[in-house]
Design a protein around this motif. Structure first.
Motif, PDB file in Angstrom:
ATOM      1  N   TYR A  47      46.272  48.686  27.908  1.00 34.74           N
ATOM      2  CA  TYR A  47      46.396  47.648  28.945  1.00 34.74           C
ATOM      3  C   TYR A  47      46.320  48.284  30.345  1.00 34.74           C
ATOM      4  CZ  TYR A  47      48.281  43.432  31.219  1.00 34.74           C
ATOM      5  OH  TYR A  47      48.452  42.321  32.005  1.00 34.74           O
ATOM      6  N   TYR A  48      46.711  49.536  30.440  1.00 32.37           N
ATOM      7  CA  TYR A  48      46.705  50.285  31.699  1.00 32.37           C
ATOM      8  C   TYR A  48      45.292  50.327  32.292  1.00 32.37           C
ATOM      9  CZ  TYR A  48      47.078  54.395  34.769  1.00 32.37           C
ATOM     10  OH  TYR A  48      47.032  55.252  35.842  1.00 32.37           O
ATOM     11  N   ASN A  49      45.187  49.937  33.551  1.00 30.28           N
ATOM     12  CA  ASN A  49      43.926  49.953  34.306  1.00 30.28           C
ATOM     13  C   ASN A  49      42.803  49.133  33.665  1.00 30.28           C
ATOM     14  OD1 ASN A  49      44.736  51.282  36.581  1.00 30.28           O
ATOM     15  ND2 ASN A  49      44.069  53.293  35.894  1.00 30.28           N
ATOM     16  N   TYR A  77      51.548  53.611  32.312  1.00 29.70           N
ATOM     17  CA  TYR A  77      50.701  54.462  31.489  1.00 29.70           C
ATOM     18  C   TYR A  77      51.580  55.138  30.443  1.00 29.70           C
ATOM     19  CZ  TYR A  77      52.452  58.195  34.534  1.00 29.70           C
ATOM     20  OH  TYR A  77      53.259  59.052  35.229  1.00 29.70           O
ATOM     21  N   LYS A  99      52.181  48.763  36.986  1.00 25.78           N
ATOM     22  CA  LYS A  99      51.456  49.020  35.746  1.00 25.78           C
ATOM     23  C   LYS A  99      52.086  50.248  35.092  1.00 25.78           C
ATOM     24  CE  LYS A  99      47.816  51.434  38.334  1.00 25.78           C
ATOM     25  NZ  LYS A  99      46.368  51.491  38.579  1.00 25.78           N
ATOM     26  N   GLY A 149      42.604  41.643  30.559  1.00 20.43           N
ATOM     27  CA  GLY A 149      44.025  41.736  30.879  1.00 20.43           C
ATOM     28  C   GLY A 149      44.912  40.940  29.955  1.00 20.43           C
ATOM     29  N   VAL A 209      50.450  48.595  41.323  1.00 25.03           N
ATOM     30  CA  VAL A 209      49.133  47.976  41.268  1.00 25.03           C
ATOM     31  C   VAL A 209      48.576  47.929  42.694  1.00 25.03           C
ATOM     32  CG1 VAL A 209      47.917  45.826  40.718  1.00 25.03           C
ATOM     33  CG2 VAL A 209      49.762  46.615  39.239  1.00 25.03           C
ATOM     34  N   GLU A 233      44.031  45.372  36.255  1.00 25.63           N
ATOM     35  CA  GLU A 233      44.478  46.738  36.514  1.00 25.63           C
ATOM     36  C   GLU A 233      45.714  47.119  35.683  1.00 25.63           C
ATOM     37  OE1 GLU A 233      45.774  49.414  40.375  1.00 25.63           O
ATOM     38  OE2 GLU A 233      44.761  47.531  40.763  1.00 25.63           O
ATOM     39  N   GLY A 234      46.089  46.269  34.721  1.00 22.90           N
ATOM     40  CA  GLY A 234      47.270  46.559  33.906  1.00 22.90           C
ATOM     41  C   GLY A 234      48.561  46.017  34.497  1.00 22.90           C
ATOM     42  N   HIS A 235      48.435  45.069  35.416  1.00 25.15           N
ATOM     43  CA  HIS A 235      49.591  44.473  36.093  1.00 25.15           C
ATOM     44  C   HIS A 235      50.548  43.842  35.075  1.00 25.15           C
ATOM     45  CE1 HIS A 235      51.076  41.562  39.471  1.00 25.15           C
ATOM     46  NE2 HIS A 235      52.022  42.367  39.033  1.00 25.15           N
ATOM     47  N   ILE A 236      51.774  44.291  35.068  1.00 23.13           N
ATOM     48  CA  ILE A 236      52.799  43.794  34.147  1.00 23.13           C
ATOM     49  C   ILE A 236      53.480  42.581  34.765  1.00 23.13           C
ATOM     50  CG2 ILE A 236      54.998  44.336  33.030  1.00 23.13           C
ATOM     51  CD1 ILE A 236      53.956  47.288  32.936  1.00 23.13           C
TER      52      ILE A 236
END
Length: 166
Positions: A108-110, A74, A72, A161, A9, A115-118
């Protein structure tokens, strides 16, 4: 064409953040590390430190703690990333993944919110606070396919998010 994988990220690019990796050739899960030091307070400490009137406890005060990974993921549209606890966390550290199993959807990606932060959600059922140090392995992610029902319908596209598909 990229099929599935991990990226750092933006916020953590300069923070010595590591991409998840498998521990052995036959490991199903990719080990995630904490991107920051985080304290997971004992749930018992949270109960005992509040005055309990007629058994009413404010839910906002007792909740899971999010541990950022700085990563993140993909993947293909018909896949998801399953987040699972490390087997040693409950046994040795009294840490549970609060939502049981985390599900990271492909959209959830980007996303525009984070930004898709896990992040992993933890609850500490031990009597002492637990400090998770930066770089410590906290959980694992497993890429899995999923199937759709014949009458599959969705209500909307992702617009945010964490928790945005609620």
């Amino acid at each position: 064409m990229k099929k599935r994988g991990f990226e750092i990220v933006t916020k953590y690019v300069e923070e010595d953040t590591h991409l998840p990796k498998r521990a052995t050739h036959h490991s199903a899960g990719y080990d995630f590390e904490a991107a920051e030091e985080v304290v997971i307070p004992s749930i018992w400490k949270q109960f005992l430190s509040r005055k309990i009137n007629d058994n009413v406890i404010t839910e906002k005060k007792i909740k899971p703690v999010l541990v950022p990974t700085g990563v993140k993921a993909y993947m293909m549209e018909d896949e998801f990333l399953q987040l699972a606890n490390r087997s040693s966390n409950p046994l040795k550290r009294f840490l549970l993944v609060s939502n049981g199993v985390g599900v990271i959807d492909s959209d959830y990606y980007n996303n525009p919110d984070n930004e898709g932060h896990i992040m992993f959600q933890f609850t500490n059922f031990g009597v002492k606070d637990i400090v998770i140090k930066k770089g410590e392995r906290i959980g694992q992610g497993i890429f899995l396919p999923f199937l759709k029902a014949d009458q599959d319908q969705t209500s909307h596209d992702r617009t945010g998010g964490l928790g945005s598909s609620d």
